[in-house]
Design a protein around this motif. Structure first.
Motif, PDB file in Angstrom:
ATOM      1  N   ILE A  41       0.848  -1.205   0.000  1.00  0.00           N
ATOM      2  CA  ILE A  41       0.000   0.000   0.000  1.00  0.00           C
ATOM      3  C   ILE A  41       0.881   1.252   0.000  1.00  0.00           C
ATOM      4  O   ILE A  41       0.662   2.187  -0.775  1.00  0.00           O
ATOM      5  CB  ILE A  41      -0.964  -0.017   1.210  1.00  0.00           C
ATOM      6  CG1 ILE A  41      -1.994  -1.138   1.025  1.00  0.00           C
ATOM      7  CG2 ILE A  41      -1.661   1.341   1.393  1.00  0.00           C
ATOM      8  CD1 ILE A  41      -2.822  -1.452   2.258  1.00  0.00           C
ATOM      9  N   ASP A  42       1.913   1.248   0.844  1.00  0.00           N
ATOM     10  CA  ASP A  42       2.815   2.415   0.905  1.00  0.00           C
ATOM     11  C   ASP A  42       3.459   2.667  -0.460  1.00  0.00           C
ATOM     12  O   ASP A  42       3.564   3.813  -0.905  1.00  0.00           O
ATOM     13  CB  ASP A  42       3.930   2.192   1.943  1.00  0.00           C
ATOM     14  CG  ASP A  42       3.381   2.118   3.365  1.00  0.00           C
ATOM     15  OD1 ASP A  42       2.202   2.492   3.579  1.00  0.00           O
ATOM     16  OD2 ASP A  42       4.126   1.660   4.263  1.00  0.00           O
ATOM     17  N   ILE A  43       3.884   1.581  -1.107  1.00  0.00           N
ATOM     18  CA  ILE A  43       4.571   1.746  -2.410  1.00  0.00           C
ATOM     19  C   ILE A  43       3.573   2.222  -3.465  1.00  0.00           C
ATOM     20  O   ILE A  43       3.875   3.129  -4.259  1.00  0.00           O
ATOM     21  CB  ILE A  43       5.272   0.428  -2.827  1.00  0.00           C
ATOM     22  CG1 ILE A  43       6.454   0.154  -1.879  1.00  0.00           C
ATOM     23  CG2 ILE A  43       5.765   0.501  -4.280  1.00  0.00           C
ATOM     24  CD1 ILE A  43       7.074  -1.229  -1.994  1.00  0.00           C
ATOM     25  N   LEU A  44       2.370   1.657  -3.445  1.00  0.00           N
ATOM     26  CA  LEU A  44       1.343   2.130  -4.398  1.00  0.00           C
ATOM     27  C   LEU A  44       1.056   3.614  -4.162  1.00  0.00           C
ATOM     28  O   LEU A  44       0.853   4.386  -5.101  1.00  0.00           O
ATOM     29  CB  LEU A  44       0.057   1.307  -4.248  1.00  0.00           C
ATOM     30  CG  LEU A  44       0.140  -0.139  -4.735  1.00  0.00           C
ATOM     31  CD1 LEU A  44      -1.116  -0.914  -4.326  1.00  0.00           C
ATOM     32  CD2 LEU A  44       0.337  -0.205  -6.243  1.00  0.00           C
ATOM     33  N   PHE A  49       8.278   3.266  -7.807  1.00  0.00           N
ATOM     34  CA  PHE A  49       8.485   1.816  -7.942  1.00  0.00           C
ATOM     35  C   PHE A  49       9.958   1.473  -8.158  1.00  0.00           C
ATOM     36  O   PHE A  49      10.417   0.404  -7.808  1.00  0.00           O
ATOM     37  CB  PHE A  49       7.617   1.281  -9.087  1.00  0.00           C
ATOM     38  CG  PHE A  49       6.170   1.638  -8.897  1.00  0.00           C
ATOM     39  CD1 PHE A  49       5.448   1.114  -7.837  1.00  0.00           C
ATOM     40  CD2 PHE A  49       5.536   2.537  -9.745  1.00  0.00           C
ATOM     41  CE1 PHE A  49       4.125   1.463  -7.625  1.00  0.00           C
ATOM     42  CE2 PHE A  49       4.210   2.886  -9.550  1.00  0.00           C
ATOM     43  CZ  PHE A  49       3.504   2.351  -8.487  1.00  0.00           C
ATOM     44  N   ILE A  50      10.672   2.416  -8.763  1.00  0.00           N
ATOM     45  CA  ILE A  50      12.134   2.294  -8.917  1.00  0.00           C
ATOM     46  C   ILE A  50      12.745   3.390  -8.040  1.00  0.00           C
ATOM     47  O   ILE A  50      12.297   4.529  -8.081  1.00  0.00           O
ATOM     48  CB  ILE A  50      12.541   2.555 -10.386  1.00  0.00           C
ATOM     49  CG1 ILE A  50      11.904   1.545 -11.344  1.00  0.00           C
ATOM     50  CG2 ILE A  50      14.062   2.592 -10.530  1.00  0.00           C
ATOM     51  CD1 ILE A  50      12.475   0.159 -11.309  1.00  0.00           C
ATOM     52  N   GLY A  51      13.733   3.035  -7.255  1.00  0.00           N
ATOM     53  CA  GLY A  51      14.442   4.064  -6.480  1.00  0.00           C
ATOM     54  C   GLY A  51      13.631   4.661  -5.350  1.00  0.00           C
ATOM     55  O   GLY A  51      13.895   5.780  -4.910  1.00  0.00           O
ATOM     56  N   GLY A  52      12.657   3.923  -4.839  1.00  0.00           N
ATOM     57  CA  GLY A  52      11.875   4.402  -3.702  1.00  0.00           C
ATOM     58  C   GLY A  52      12.674   4.341  -2.399  1.00  0.00           C
ATOM     59  O   GLY A  52      13.800   3.819  -2.377  1.00  0.00           O
ATOM     60  N   PRO A  53      12.091   4.852  -1.312  1.00  0.00           N
ATOM     61  CA  PRO A  53      12.821   4.865  -0.035  1.00  0.00           C
ATOM     62  C   PRO A  53      13.163   3.460   0.467  1.00  0.00           C
ATOM     63  O   PRO A  53      14.098   3.290   1.268  1.00  0.00           O
ATOM     64  CB  PRO A  53      11.841   5.570   0.921  1.00  0.00           C
ATOM     65  CG  PRO A  53      10.507   5.551   0.249  1.00  0.00           C
ATOM     66  CD  PRO A  53      10.756   5.463  -1.226  1.00  0.00           C
ATOM     67  N   GLU A  54      12.432   2.460  -0.020  1.00  0.00           N
ATOM     68  CA  GLU A  54      12.697   1.078   0.413  1.00  0.00           C
ATOM     69  C   GLU A  54      14.094   0.621  -0.008  1.00  0.00           C
ATOM     70  O   GLU A  54      14.683  -0.253   0.635  1.00  0.00           O
ATOM     71  CB  GLU A  54      11.647   0.115  -0.178  1.00  0.00           C
ATOM     72  CG  GLU A  54      10.228   0.306   0.338  1.00  0.00           C
ATOM     73  CD  GLU A  54       9.514   1.505  -0.283  1.00  0.00           C
ATOM     74  OE1 GLU A  54      10.034   2.062  -1.286  1.00  0.00           O
ATOM     75  OE2 GLU A  54       8.434   1.884   0.224  1.00  0.00           O
ATOM     76  N   ILE A 252      24.817  -0.440 -16.854  1.00  0.00           N
ATOM     77  CA  ILE A 252      23.658  -1.250 -17.268  1.00  0.00           C
ATOM     78  C   ILE A 252      22.443  -0.803 -16.450  1.00  0.00           C
ATOM     79  O   ILE A 252      22.565   0.010 -15.538  1.00  0.00           O
ATOM     80  CB  ILE A 252      23.896  -2.769 -17.021  1.00  0.00           C
ATOM     81  CG1 ILE A 252      24.242  -3.041 -15.544  1.00  0.00           C
ATOM     82  CG2 ILE A 252      24.952  -3.302 -17.935  1.00  0.00           C
ATOM     83  CD1 ILE A 252      24.333  -4.526 -15.220  1.00  0.00           C
ATOM     84  N   ASN A 253      21.280  -1.368 -16.772  1.00  0.00           N
ATOM     85  CA  ASN A 253      20.161  -1.260 -15.841  1.00  0.00           C
ATOM     86  C   ASN A 253      20.383  -2.356 -14.796  1.00  0.00           C
ATOM     87  O   ASN A 253      20.126  -3.524 -15.054  1.00  0.00           O
ATOM     88  CB  ASN A 253      18.835  -1.452 -16.570  1.00  0.00           C
ATOM     89  CG  ASN A 253      17.681  -1.596 -15.586  1.00  0.00           C
ATOM     90  OD1 ASN A 253      17.879  -1.509 -14.368  1.00  0.00           O
ATOM     91  ND2 ASN A 253      16.492  -1.818 -16.089  1.00  0.00           N
ATOM     92  N   GLY A 254      20.892  -1.963 -13.645  1.00  0.00           N
ATOM     93  CA  GLY A 254      21.196  -2.947 -12.601  1.00  0.00           C
ATOM     94  C   GLY A 254      20.386  -2.682 -11.350  1.00  0.00           C
ATOM     95  O   GLY A 254      20.816  -3.024 -10.253  1.00  0.00           O
ATOM     96  N   ARG A 255      19.219  -2.056 -11.509  1.00  0.00           N
ATOM     97  CA  ARG A 255      18.483  -1.606 -10.312  1.00  0.00           C
ATOM     98  C   ARG A 255      17.642  -2.714  -9.677  1.00  0.00           C
ATOM     99  O   ARG A 255      17.124  -3.582 -10.365  1.00  0.00           O
ATOM    100  CB  ARG A 255      17.561  -0.444 -10.703  1.00  0.00           C
ATOM    101  CG  ARG A 255      18.307   0.768 -11.228  1.00  0.00           C
ATOM    102  CD  ARG A 255      17.345   1.856 -11.647  1.00  0.00           C
ATOM    103  NE  ARG A 255      16.490   1.477 -12.738  1.00  0.00           N
ATOM    104  CZ  ARG A 255      16.587   1.959 -13.969  1.00  0.00           C
ATOM    105  NH1 ARG A 255      17.495   2.859 -14.283  1.00  0.00           N
ATOM    106  NH2 ARG A 255      15.758   1.551 -14.914  1.00  0.00           N
ATOM    107  N   CYS A 256      17.490  -2.599  -8.376  1.00  0.00           N
ATOM    108  CA  CYS A 256      16.553  -3.459  -7.648  1.00  0.00           C
ATOM    109  C   CYS A 256      15.316  -2.607  -7.362  1.00  0.00           C
ATOM    110  O   CYS A 256      15.437  -1.458  -6.929  1.00  0.00           O
ATOM    111  CB  CYS A 256      17.187  -3.897  -6.325  1.00  0.00           C
ATOM    112  SG  CYS A 256      16.262  -5.179  -5.468  1.00  0.00           S
ATOM    113  N   ASP A 257      14.127  -3.124  -7.619  1.00  0.00           N
ATOM    114  CA  ASP A 257      12.949  -2.260  -7.468  1.00  0.00           C
ATOM    115  C   ASP A 257      12.501  -2.161  -6.012  1.00  0.00           C
ATOM    116  O   ASP A 257      12.917  -2.930  -5.140  1.00  0.00           O
ATOM    117  CB  ASP A 257      11.816  -2.718  -8.397  1.00  0.00           C
ATOM    118  CG  ASP A 257      11.379  -4.121  -8.109  1.00  0.00           C
ATOM    119  OD1 ASP A 257      10.998  -4.385  -6.958  1.00  0.00           O
ATOM    120  OD2 ASP A 257      11.413  -4.967  -9.019  1.00  0.00           O
ATOM    121  N   SER A 258      11.644  -1.180  -5.770  1.00  0.00           N
ATOM    122  CA  SER A 258      11.232  -0.864  -4.393  1.00  0.00           C
ATOM    123  C   SER A 258      10.541  -2.056  -3.730  1.00  0.00           C
ATOM    124  O   SER A 258      10.731  -2.298  -2.529  1.00  0.00           O
ATOM    125  CB  SER A 258      10.284   0.342  -4.402  1.00  0.00           C
ATOM    126  OG  SER A 258      10.901   1.423  -5.063  1.00  0.00           O
TER     127      SER A 258
END
Ligand SMILES: Cc1ncc(COP(=O)(O)O)c(C=O)c1O
Length: 390
Positions: A41-44, A49-54, A252-258
């Motif tokens: 819910i917090d993420i929504l 979704f990318i680079g969120g505080p999580e 690269i795109n090496g991101r981990c999502d929120s």
């Protein structure tokens, strides 16, 4: 201060007829389900979704937990291996030394970076890279003169740390970098220090069945050097600078999502209690199976994180079938050494890595997770002993 091994904890109670599982993600999910629902819910709501505080939360928690100077969450364990190699400028003609008994991702990571995997045999007791063979392979590579030795990528197989004391000594003697493939080993220790803090750079994986898994793909790079971590943050966003626009290096795109970072953060709070139960289950296995099958042996001061509990049996197919018939699942990690796979066959000749090939013929993984009951662990032992002794 004298080193004290970690504590074990009582296993959970389950009905006698509860099916035994190789891994169990469902029971764990029940205990964090409502916290995760709130996090969704917090993420929504915040929509990052990318680079969120999580992401920062997860990175900070992992650094605090392991003692690493900095942690960079990335999209998978494979990315966590490739990105440091890119940052070191590994390129054609550079040798990276890997063990020959590991998941294929270790070899793929070297090749994706442009390096050449030189395959090292394992120590049959630990299943991990044999430091003596490593030293031999480095000398041979130097003598041959075709490749330049640049880095060593040991693997902490099944959760047991590689012999970093011996490997670091070899690395120092030859001025090589060490990138630990700790994808299977979050929760392993050496003399009280966690995996993630045993080498200058460690890669881990959040693949769901790992000891610290997400609900999708993810991974992290744990570093001793905060400047190196900053370079990883640039590389994971296409090599961009602080403005995230122009590339200042190749990336690269090496991101981990929120969402994955939220899951990992939540699970980290359970981690030590879960690990203590893995240790209890493993202690029962060790005690009951030690004279029956070959065990993976920790070196002095090491603790296995028990990502997998793996034994050696000579007649593996028959034993596996007997286990399955009695409702005991098992797994094979791995039935081929790296150089026995078609994609990597030209990096070492058949027969040249005898301990890797033997491990591929004999290794058998038993149920290992924090939600086994004592009765289940004993049943696995009973059935295995009967299957081996006939
Ligand atoms: C030893 C080892 N290295 C690397 C990886 C790659 O991790 P991922 O699947 O997250 O890319 C794995 C995954 O199983 C692994 O076991």
């Amino acid at each position: 201060m004298a080193y004290a091994p970690s504590e074990s904890a009582a296993l959970i109670d389950l009905p006698e007829d509860a099916p035994i599982q190789l891994f169990d993600l469902k029971t764990q999910q029940a205990s964090i389900r409502s916290a995760l629902e709130q996090r969704w819910i917090d993420i929504l709501d915040h929509g990052r979704f990318i680079g969120g505080p999580e992401v920062t939360e997860c990175e900070q928690k992992l650094a605090e937990f392991t003692g690493a100077a900095d942690v960079v969450a990335v999209g998978s364990g494979t990315q966590a291996l490739v990105m440091p190699l890119l940052a070191m400028g590994i390129a054609e003609g550079d040798a990276v030394f890997i063990p020959g008994f590991t998941y294929n991702a270790t070899a793929n990571a070297v090749l994706l970076s442009g390096g050449y995997p030189v395959i090292v045999d394992i120590d049959p007791r630990t299943f991990n890279m044999d430091p003596a063979d490593l030293a031999r392979k480095i000398d041979e590579t130097k003598a041959e003169g075709r490749l330049t030795p640049r880095a060593i990528m040991p693997v902490d197989l099944y959760g047991l740390p590689a012999d970093y004391t011996a490997i670091q000594a070899v690395a120092d003697a030859h001025n090589l970098r060490v990138i630990a493939d700790g994808a299977q080993a979050f929760g392993g220790k050496d003399n009280g220090r966690w995996v993630g803090n045993l080498a200058e750079i460690t890669a881990t994986s959040f693949y769901p069945t790992k000891t610290l898994g997400g609900y999708g793909d993810g991974g992290a790079i744990l570093c001793q050097d905060a400047d190196f971590a900053d370079r990883m943050r640039s590389i994971r966003w296409h090599g961009t600078g602080d403005n995230r626009k122009e590339s200042i290096r190749v990336g690269i795109n090496g991101r981990c999502d929120s969402i994955q970072c939220a899951v990992v953060s939540e699970k980290l709070d359970l981690f030590e209690a879960e690990r203590a139960r893995r240790i209890t289950a493993a202690n029962v296995y060790n005690q009951r199976l030690g004279n029956i099958v070959g065990l993976q042996e920790a070196l002095d001061g090491q603790e296995n994180g028990y990502g997998l509990y793996t034994v050696r049996v000579p007649n593996r197919d028959a034993v596996r079938a007997a286990l399955s018939e009695k409702g005991v699942p098992s797994g094979i990690y791995y039935d081929m050494a790296i150089h026995q796979m078609p994609a990597f066959a030209h990096f070492a000749e058949a027969g040249s890595l005898p301990e890797c090939e033997k491990a591929a013929d004999e290794s058998l993984s038993l149920p290992m997770h924090p939600y086994l009951s004592e009765g289940q662990v004993h049943k696995v032992c009973d059935v295995l002993i009967e299957a081996v002794q006939g």
